[in-house]
Design a protein around this motif. Structure first.
Motif, mmCIF file in Angstrom:
data_model
loop_
_atom_site.group_PDB
_atom_site.id
_atom_site.type_symbol
_atom_site.label_atom_id
_atom_site.label_comp_id
_atom_site.label_asym_id
_atom_site.label_seq_id
_atom_site.Cartn_x
_atom_site.Cartn_y
_atom_site.Cartn_z
ATOM 1 N N SER A 8 -1.801 5.297 -3.156
ATOM 2 C CA SER A 8 -1.021 5.278 -4.395
ATOM 3 C C SER A 8 0.034 4.179 -4.318
ATOM 4 C CB SER A 8 -0.357 6.637 -4.624
ATOM 5 O OG SER A 8 0.450 6.622 -5.786
ATOM 6 N N TYR A 9 0.125 3.410 -5.409
ATOM 7 C CA TYR A 9 1.052 2.274 -5.446
ATOM 8 C C TYR A 9 1.843 2.317 -6.748
ATOM 9 C CZ TYR A 9 2.711 -2.565 -5.238
ATOM 10 O OH TYR A 9 3.497 -3.689 -5.203
ATOM 11 N N GLY A 10 3.169 2.562 -6.620
ATOM 12 C CA GLY A 10 4.060 2.478 -7.774
ATOM 13 C C GLY A 10 4.131 3.727 -8.626
ATOM 14 N N ALA A 11 3.695 4.870 -8.125
ATOM 15 C CA ALA A 11 3.621 6.080 -8.958
ATOM 16 C C ALA A 11 4.984 6.539 -9.464
ATOM 17 C CB ALA A 11 2.959 7.218 -8.173
ATOM 18 N N GLU A 12 6.057 6.217 -8.730
ATOM 19 C CA GLU A 12 7.400 6.622 -9.150
ATOM 20 C C GLU A 12 8.154 5.496 -9.840
ATOM 21 O OE1 GLU A 12 9.605 8.547 -6.031
ATOM 22 O OE2 GLU A 12 7.827 9.573 -5.269
ATOM 23 N N GLY A 13 7.442 4.433 -10.169
ATOM 24 C CA GLY A 13 8.066 3.305 -10.862
ATOM 25 C C GLY A 13 8.207 2.100 -9.956
ATOM 26 N N LEU A 14 7.854 0.930 -10.477
ATOM 27 C CA LEU A 14 7.935 -0.319 -9.717
ATOM 28 C C LEU A 14 9.373 -0.817 -9.744
ATOM 29 C CD1 LEU A 14 4.670 -1.780 -11.227
ATOM 30 C CD2 LEU A 14 4.962 -0.941 -8.887
ATOM 31 N N GLN A 15 10.064 -0.675 -8.616
ATOM 32 C CA GLN A 15 11.508 -0.887 -8.583
ATOM 33 C C GLN A 15 11.944 -2.073 -7.738
ATOM 34 O OE1 GLN A 15 13.377 2.802 -7.435
ATOM 35 N NE2 GLN A 15 12.311 3.992 -9.005
ATOM 36 N N ASN B 199 6.328 -6.947 -6.655
ATOM 37 C CA ASN B 199 5.425 -5.805 -6.550
ATOM 38 C C ASN B 199 3.984 -6.305 -6.529
ATOM 39 O OD1 ASN B 199 7.414 -3.488 -6.820
ATOM 40 N ND2 ASN B 199 7.863 -4.645 -8.681
ATOM 41 N N GLU B 200 3.489 -6.569 -5.316
ATOM 42 C CA GLU B 200 2.130 -7.055 -5.125
ATOM 43 C C GLU B 200 1.485 -6.296 -3.973
ATOM 44 O OE1 GLU B 200 1.719 -11.273 -4.813
ATOM 45 O OE2 GLU B 200 3.049 -11.690 -6.530
ATOM 46 N N LEU B 201 0.242 -5.899 -4.168
ATOM 47 C CA LEU B 201 -0.513 -5.186 -3.146
ATOM 48 C C LEU B 201 -1.718 -6.033 -2.733
ATOM 49 C CD1 LEU B 201 -1.291 -2.640 -1.473
ATOM 50 C CD2 LEU B 201 -2.525 -1.840 -3.512
ATOM 51 N N TYR B 202 -1.872 -6.209 -1.407
ATOM 52 C CA TYR B 202 -3.030 -6.894 -0.842
ATOM 53 C C TYR B 202 -3.753 -5.893 0.050
ATOM 54 C CZ TYR B 202 -0.830 -11.027 -2.716
ATOM 55 O OH TYR B 202 -0.270 -11.932 -3.583
ATOM 56 N N LEU C 83 -7.944 4.211 -5.070
ATOM 57 C CA LEU C 83 -6.658 3.548 -5.257
ATOM 58 C C LEU C 83 -6.130 3.806 -6.660
ATOM 59 C CD1 LEU C 83 -8.497 1.021 -3.583
ATOM 60 C CD2 LEU C 83 -6.113 0.387 -3.288
ATOM 61 N N PHE C 84 -4.826 4.083 -6.720
ATOM 62 C CA PHE C 84 -4.109 4.128 -7.992
ATOM 63 C C PHE C 84 -3.071 3.021 -7.981
ATOM 64 C CE2 PHE C 84 -0.099 5.225 -10.057
ATOM 65 C CZ PHE C 84 -0.516 5.307 -11.376
ATOM 66 N N ILE C 85 -3.083 2.181 -9.010
ATOM 67 C CA ILE C 85 -2.115 1.089 -9.155
ATOM 68 C C ILE C 85 -1.357 1.293 -10.460
ATOM 69 C CG2 ILE C 85 -1.742 -1.397 -9.177
ATOM 70 C CD1 ILE C 85 -3.125 -0.432 -6.647
ATOM 71 N N LYS C 86 -0.042 1.325 -10.386
ATOM 72 C CA LYS C 86 0.792 1.491 -11.569
ATOM 73 C C LYS C 86 0.709 0.253 -12.468
ATOM 74 C CE LYS C 86 4.281 3.611 -13.807
ATOM 75 N NZ LYS C 86 4.214 4.989 -14.348
ATOM 76 N N VAL C 87 0.583 0.490 -13.753
ATOM 77 C CA VAL C 87 0.614 -0.610 -14.713
ATOM 78 C C VAL C 87 1.945 -1.341 -14.592
ATOM 79 C CG1 VAL C 87 0.629 -1.197 -17.166
ATOM 80 C CG2 VAL C 87 -0.974 0.525 -16.305
ATOM 81 N N GLY C 88 1.897 -2.666 -14.522
ATOM 82 C CA GLY C 88 3.104 -3.464 -14.380
ATOM 83 C C GLY C 88 3.205 -4.154 -13.036
ATOM 84 N N ALA C 89 2.324 -3.809 -12.091
ATOM 85 C CA ALA C 89 2.336 -4.497 -10.802
ATOM 86 C C ALA C 89 2.079 -5.988 -11.016
ATOM 87 C CB ALA C 89 1.275 -3.897 -9.885
ATOM 88 N N ASN C 90 2.761 -6.828 -10.245
ATOM 89 C CA ASN C 90 2.580 -8.273 -10.371
ATOM 90 C C ASN C 90 1.168 -8.699 -9.988
ATOM 91 O OD1 ASN C 90 5.732 -8.044 -9.053
ATOM 92 N ND2 ASN C 90 5.472 -9.018 -11.057
ATOM 93 N N ALA C 91 0.619 -8.046 -8.961
ATOM 94 C CA ALA C 91 -0.746 -8.343 -8.534
ATOM 95 C C ALA C 91 -1.244 -7.204 -7.663
ATOM 96 C CB ALA C 91 -0.805 -9.655 -7.756
ATOM 97 N N GLY D 235 -6.200 1.833 -12.698
ATOM 98 C CA GLY D 235 -5.089 0.954 -12.980
ATOM 99 C C GLY D 235 -5.499 -0.495 -12.828
ATOM 100 N N PRO D 236 -4.540 -1.425 -12.996
ATOM 101 C CA PRO D 236 -4.861 -2.849 -12.960
ATOM 102 C C PRO D 236 -5.092 -3.337 -11.534
ATOM 103 C CG PRO D 236 -2.510 -2.547 -13.201
ATOM 104 C CD PRO D 236 -3.107 -1.180 -13.260
ATOM 105 N N GLY D 237 -5.953 -4.312 -11.387
ATOM 106 C CA GLY D 237 -6.175 -4.893 -10.072
ATOM 107 C C GLY D 237 -7.415 -5.759 -10.063
ATOM 108 N N GLU D 238 -7.488 -6.645 -9.075
ATOM 109 C CA GLU D 238 -8.615 -7.554 -8.898
ATOM 110 C C GLU D 238 -9.512 -6.998 -7.798
ATOM 111 O OE1 GLU D 238 -9.546 -11.900 -6.907
ATOM 112 O OE2 GLU D 238 -7.495 -11.426 -7.517
ATOM 113 N N LEU D 239 -10.703 -6.572 -8.157
ATOM 114 C CA LEU D 239 -11.698 -6.102 -7.193
ATOM 115 C C LEU D 239 -12.616 -7.265 -6.838
ATOM 116 C CD1 LEU D 239 -12.611 -2.693 -8.866
ATOM 117 C CD2 LEU D 239 -11.443 -2.985 -6.671
#
Length: 404
Positions: free
Chosen positions: A266-273, A277-280, A297-305, A322-326
């Protein structure tokens, strides 16, 4: 005798006069190997030493000292370490701090208030406190390195506060069965710090809480085994509740059938603060044994990448919510693994992931191509280098089936 030496010896005598009888008295010459009282010294702790308990060493240590604790059990002993740049290590094996009802400041077995401590070959178990948030170690200072440590059966394994001057490194360590069962306590819970590194470690069987939870601005989660086994009940395997710049590379991650949470990462579930905010998420092997499936994987909307490259996924569920490049990931059956029942997820001959990898490049100066592999238990080995990279946490090696 120098004036500083005399002052030190008087301080030792005062500390010993304030120490409870059960902690035993220590003579002034307990600072073994001390050549000059102005220099860092070695304090040795053990049943046959003048310092019998680590808490006594904590009272008399000075900045930069080395504390060596003989292997063995230290029951009912808790301590606050206030000094800077301490090195604390087990000698001849792990020193086992068994809480047995003891705690420091209602927080932990050890509360580390000083900066830049290094702790090696120490075991922590049984931490319980009135507010059910006790830890093996509670970090309140800035900077901590843990190596070859074992945290088990505590309400939290390690718990840190927020400190943007703090860098935390955990390597070659094991975390098992930590959690109060309330979902709010975890194997590792890292607060809002500057950077957190977890590598070559075995993290498993968190009790309802998360195996790894980090609010750090930067995270480097590399070459670990993070899992539930057949009976673990952890929630997220890895969580970054506030995002951050996070590298998750070369890990073996397994969610067990007993989990109640359908999400593994899980990435960013409590807010991207965080400012960035990038996940590799690169060259991991992720197995979902939850019968009802879920999402890897869960990616919060608003992540930079969010770049998800060269991973092996096995089991039921959606790879991404959520958003992300597969890019260049492979979904496989467990029959592609050497011994899935024994959690050996190395690739068998003919597995779909062999030779399918692409060069993931780098990000912010950090090389994304894996250079090592996790070796059980809490170890590492070099990843063989070849022109064709395999997908997942392990490079295919037909001659290496004897070791996980």
């Amino acid at each position: 005798m120098t004036t500083r030496t005399l002052i030190y010896m008087l301080g030792v005598a005062l500390a010993m006069s304030l120490t409870p009888a059960y902690q035993h008295a220590a003579a002034p010459n307990a600072r073994e190997a001390m050549s000059d009282a102005a220099q860092p010294a070695v304090l040795r702790v053990g049943a046959e030493r003048e310092l019998k308990r680590p808490s006594t060493a904590a009272q008399i240590a000075r900045d930069g000292d080395i504390i060596e604790i003989d292997a063995g059990n230290y029951d009912g002993d808790a301590a606050v370490w206030r000094q800077l740049r301490l090195t604390i290590r087990g000698l001849g094996g792990r020193a086992h701090l068994r809480a047995d009802g003891a705690h420091a400041e209602g927080k932990a077995i050890w509360v580390i208030k000083g900066n830049n401590a290094a702790i090696e070959s120490v075991e922590f178990s049984g931490a319980r406190v009135p507010d059910r948030n006790g830890a093996g170690i509670r970090l309140e200072g800035a900077g901590l390195t843990l190596r070859d440590c074992y945290f088990h059966d505590n309400e939290n394994g390690i718990l840190t506060g927020a400190n943007l001057a703090s860098d935390i490194v955990v390597e070659h360590s094991e975390f098992a069965r930590n959690g109060a069962g309330d979902g709010q306590t975890h194997n590792l819970y890292i607060g809002r710090v500057r950077a957190f590194t977890l590598r070559f470690s075995y993290v498993h069987h968190a009790l309802v809480g998360h195996n790894v939870k980090s609010r750090a601005l930067k995270n480097y989660i590399t070459y670990n085994r993070i899992m539930d086994g057949n009976d673990g009940r952890s929630s997220y395997s890895v969580e970054f509740p506030n995002g951050g710049l996070s590298f998750v590379i070369g890990n073996v991650i397994q969610q067990g059938p007993a989990t109640e949470n359908p999400t593994i990462i899980s990435y960013g579930a409590e807010g991207l603060q965080h400012p960035l905010n990038e996940l590799y998420f690169v060259n991991n092997t992720v197995v979902n044994d939850r019968p009802a499936g879920g999402r890897f994987l869960f990616i919060k909307v608003g992540a930079n990448a969010a770049r998800i490259v060269n991973n092996v996924f096995s089991g039921r569920g959606d790879v991404l919510s959520g958003p992300g490049e597969l890019r260049n990931n492979v979904t496989v059956s467990k029959t592609d693994f050497v011994d899935p029942a024994g959690f050996d997820y190395r690739l068998k001959a003919g597995a779909a992931a062999i030779g399918r990898g692409v060069d993931p490049g780098s990000a912010y100066g950090f090389e994304l191509r894996p250079a090592a592999e996790y070796a059980h238990k809490a170890g590492k080995r070099a990843r063989i280098s070849s022109e064709t990279l395999d997908v997942g946490a392990f490079e295919y090696q037909p001659q290496s089936r004897s070791s996980r």
